[in-house]
Design an enzyme around this catalytic site. Structure first.
Site, mmCIF file in Angstrom:
data_model
loop_
_atom_site.group_PDB
_atom_site.id
_atom_site.type_symbol
_atom_site.label_atom_id
_atom_site.label_comp_id
_atom_site.label_asym_id
_atom_site.label_seq_id
_atom_site.Cartn_x
_atom_site.Cartn_y
_atom_site.Cartn_z
ATOM 1 N N TYR A 92 110.861 64.401 103.962
ATOM 2 C CA TYR A 92 109.721 64.944 103.215
ATOM 3 C C TYR A 92 109.261 63.964 102.139
ATOM 4 O O TYR A 92 108.069 63.666 102.018
ATOM 5 C CB TYR A 92 110.100 66.283 102.583
ATOM 6 C CG TYR A 92 109.005 66.897 101.752
ATOM 7 C CD1 TYR A 92 107.984 67.612 102.355
ATOM 8 C CD2 TYR A 92 109.000 66.758 100.366
ATOM 9 C CE1 TYR A 92 106.966 68.175 101.590
ATOM 10 C CE2 TYR A 92 107.994 67.316 99.595
ATOM 11 C CZ TYR A 92 106.974 68.017 100.208
ATOM 12 O OH TYR A 92 105.965 68.580 99.440
ATOM 13 N N SER A 144 103.387 64.194 96.214
ATOM 14 C CA SER A 144 104.434 64.973 95.547
ATOM 15 C C SER A 144 105.195 64.064 94.592
ATOM 16 O O SER A 144 105.272 62.845 94.804
ATOM 17 C CB SER A 144 105.406 65.550 96.585
ATOM 18 O OG SER A 144 106.568 66.067 95.964
#
Length: 248
Positions: free
Chosen positions: A154, A140
């Site tokens: 995350y 990501s």
């Protein structure tokens, strides 16, 4: 063309979208996720739309590490080989550090990183035996820096996945095995649906098209969509800490 493609987390979101896109290209699919009912529905739809391809489905919780190896090998046997494995299954985190949500944050780490190691191990065993294959790790843009609040854990898992991808690239350098680190920006899925003011967020169809295009090129690292996340990634990395803290 990579003919036989395995996708984890394939019942919804990016996984489902990539399955639809590669089915349209004529690829055989090995799809797994926790929700077998959704997989079965997707299987029926894709087989009806593209009768010349094979669509295999199996239930899989990627945190059941022994099952990861069993499912990957079963798909390999059924299809006669795997050309690409997309390590896509993942979850978001729900709380900042120190807010009493360690079980939730631990689950995020186990699903996004420890399970990614298991999937990579299972895929690479197959690829090394075949002496060919393409491992795709979904990181990501959030993995380029530390992020505050619920994104903290995350982002840390995605940074770890990016590091895992680069290490695997070094291990397979000079071989027929390819490894790609894919770093999406904000693509509208259930994981980020409730994220307020997500910058430069694109709809699912736009994001999936960009993802599939980037993966098919088999680059070592790709930010998706390319614009604006490739130039922004350099900006994010270069921002001094105090300025980064104010803008993020």
């Amino acid at each position: 063309m990579r003919k036989n493609i395995l996708i984890t987390g394939a019942s919804t979101g990016l996984g489902e979208g990539m399955a639809r896109a590669w089915a349209a290209q004529g690829c055989n699919l090995a799809l797994c996720a926790r929700s077998y009912d959704k997989l079965s529905t997707l299987q029926s739809e894709l087989q009806a739309s593209y009768p010349n391809i094979r669509v295999l489905v199996r239930p899989l919780d990627v945190c059941d590490y022994e099952q990861v190896f069993e499912v990957f090998q079963a798909f390999r046997q059924e299809l006669g080989g795997l050309d690409r494995v997309v390590v896509n299954a993942g979850i978001g985190s729900s709380s900042a550090i120190g807010r009493g949500q360690f079980p939730s944050n631990r689950k995020t780490v186990e699903t996004n990183f420890v399970a990614a190691i298991a999937q990579s191990e299972a895929a690479m065993e197959i690829f090394r035996e075949q002496n060919n294959g393409h491992l795709v790790l979904m990181s990501s843009v959030s993995g380029v820096r530390g992020f505050r609040g619920p994104l903290n854990v995350y982002a840390a898992t995605k940074a770890a996945v990016a590091s895992l991808a680069e290490g695997s690239q070094l291990d397979t350098r000079g071989t027929p095995i390819r490894v790609s680190n894919i770093m999406p920006g904000y693509i509208l899925t259930d994981i980020n649906r409730d994220t307020k003011n997500a910058p430069f967020r694109v709809d699912l169809d736009t994001g999936v098209r960009a993802l599939v295009n980037a993966i098919d090129k088999e680059k070592r690292r790709a930010y998706v969509p390319w614009w604006p996340w490739t130039p922004l990634s350099y900006v994010l990395k270069a921002l001094p800490f105090e300025l980064f803290a104010r803008v993020m």
